[in-house]
Design a protein around this motif. Structure first.
Motif, PDB file in Angstrom:
ATOM      1  N   THR A 167       0.823  -1.213   0.000  1.00 38.15           N
ATOM      2  CA  THR A 167       0.000   0.000   0.000  1.00 38.15           C
ATOM      3  C   THR A 167       0.858   1.265   0.000  1.00 38.15           C
ATOM      4  O   THR A 167       0.348   2.348  -0.227  1.00 38.15           O
ATOM      5  N   ARG A 168       2.152   1.136   0.260  1.00 36.31           N
ATOM      6  CA  ARG A 168       3.041   2.290   0.323  1.00 36.31           C
ATOM      7  C   ARG A 168       3.666   2.632  -1.031  1.00 36.31           C
ATOM      8  O   ARG A 168       4.346   3.633  -1.169  1.00 36.31           O
ATOM      9  N   VAL A 169       3.455   1.801  -2.027  1.00 34.94           N
ATOM     10  CA  VAL A 169       4.012   2.046  -3.357  1.00 34.94           C
ATOM     11  C   VAL A 169       3.331   3.250  -3.988  1.00 34.94           C
ATOM     12  O   VAL A 169       2.116   3.409  -3.887  1.00 34.94           O
ATOM     13  N   ASP A 170       4.124   4.093  -4.619  1.00 37.32           N
ATOM     14  CA  ASP A 170       3.600   5.279  -5.282  1.00 37.32           C
ATOM     15  C   ASP A 170       3.051   4.875  -6.654  1.00 37.32           C
ATOM     16  O   ASP A 170       3.763   4.891  -7.659  1.00 37.32           O
ATOM     17  N   ALA A 171       1.796   4.451  -6.668  1.00 32.18           N
ATOM     18  CA  ALA A 171       1.127   4.067  -7.911  1.00 32.18           C
ATOM     19  C   ALA A 171      -0.291   4.609  -7.864  1.00 32.18           C
ATOM     20  O   ALA A 171      -0.892   4.720  -6.795  1.00 32.18           O
ATOM     21  N   ASP A 172      -0.808   4.936  -9.037  1.00 33.61           N
ATOM     22  CA  ASP A 172      -2.147   5.514  -9.074  1.00 33.61           C
ATOM     23  C   ASP A 172      -3.251   4.472  -8.915  1.00 33.61           C
ATOM     24  O   ASP A 172      -4.347   4.793  -8.485  1.00 33.61           O
ATOM     25  N   ILE A 224       5.951  -1.396 -16.614  1.00 38.81           N
ATOM     26  CA  ILE A 224       4.718  -1.039 -15.895  1.00 38.81           C
ATOM     27  C   ILE A 224       4.977   0.089 -14.902  1.00 38.81           C
ATOM     28  O   ILE A 224       4.233   1.061 -14.836  1.00 38.81           O
ATOM     29  N   LEU A 225       6.063  -0.015 -14.146  1.00 47.52           N
ATOM     30  CA  LEU A 225       6.329   0.935 -13.068  1.00 47.52           C
ATOM     31  C   LEU A 225       6.801   2.293 -13.574  1.00 47.52           C
ATOM     32  O   LEU A 225       6.379   3.318 -13.077  1.00 47.52           O
ATOM     33  N   PHE A 226       7.671   2.288 -14.581  1.00 45.13           N
ATOM     34  CA  PHE A 226       8.304   3.546 -15.017  1.00 45.13           C
ATOM     35  C   PHE A 226       7.802   4.073 -16.364  1.00 45.13           C
ATOM     36  O   PHE A 226       8.285   5.088 -16.836  1.00 45.13           O
ATOM     37  N   GLY A 227       6.851   3.383 -16.973  1.00 50.47           N
ATOM     38  CA  GLY A 227       6.335   3.822 -18.260  1.00 50.47           C
ATOM     39  C   GLY A 227       5.662   5.188 -18.138  1.00 50.47           C
ATOM     40  O   GLY A 227       5.042   5.502 -17.119  1.00 50.47           O
ATOM     41  N   PRO A 228       5.794   6.000 -19.181  1.00 45.34           N
ATOM     42  CA  PRO A 228       5.162   7.335 -19.133  1.00 45.34           C
ATOM     43  C   PRO A 228       3.646   7.228 -19.116  1.00 45.34           C
ATOM     44  O   PRO A 228       3.055   6.415 -19.825  1.00 45.34           O
ATOM     45  N   ARG A 229       3.048   7.981 -18.267  1.00 43.80           N
ATOM     46  CA  ARG A 229       1.592   8.005 -18.154  1.00 43.80           C
ATOM     47  C   ARG A 229       1.117   9.421 -18.506  1.00 43.80           C
ATOM     48  O   ARG A 229       1.698  10.406 -18.080  1.00 43.80           O
ATOM     49  N   GLY A 230       0.044   9.493 -19.262  1.00 48.78           N
ATOM     50  CA  GLY A 230      -0.419  10.795 -19.703  1.00 48.78           C
ATOM     51  C   GLY A 230      -1.591  11.313 -19.022  1.00 48.78           C
ATOM     52  O   GLY A 230      -2.238  11.105 -18.161  1.00 48.78           O
TER      53      GLY A 230
END
Length: 107
Positions: free
Chosen positions: A49-54, A101-107
């Motif tokens: 739950t501490r991972v910085d993911a949307d 998945i983790l570092f891919g650019p998100r728009g």
């Protein structure tokens, strides 16, 4: 703490917790192994739950690659079985997928 470090901690906690159950059920160890096993699995869930993911699903998907590599390190370190080249190739592919998945650019 960065996402990769959290994933590594989560992988260690999950593998240790699952191994405690394995030791009890498969290796005939005492049921007392379940207490630290459950605590370790709770730590694993907390760390994810501490991972910085949307989104949770994205965090879990990226974690999968880290888990595969960490499992092979556990195989080597805790069970004294050296991973073979196919294990290493599979882990490299899984880590590459996790990085996309983790570092891919998100728009």
């Amino acid at each position: 703490m960065g996402s990769v470090a959290i994933y590594i901690g989560a992988a260690l906690a999950e593998i240790a917790g699952c191994f405690a159950f394995w030791a009890w059920l498969r290796n005939g160890q005492s049921s007392w192994w379940l207490i630290p096993g459950m605590a370790s699995l709770a730590l694993f869930a907390f760390l994810l739950t501490r991972v910085d993911a949307d989104m949770a699903g994205r965090a879990y998907a990226a974690y999968g690659g880290i888990y595969i590599a960490a499992s092979l390190l556990w195989l080597w370190g805790a069970e004294n079985v050296r991973p073979d080249r196919w294990d290493m190739i599979g882990a490299a592919l899984a880590i590459a997928g996790a990085c996309v998945i983790l570092f891919g650019p998100r728009g």
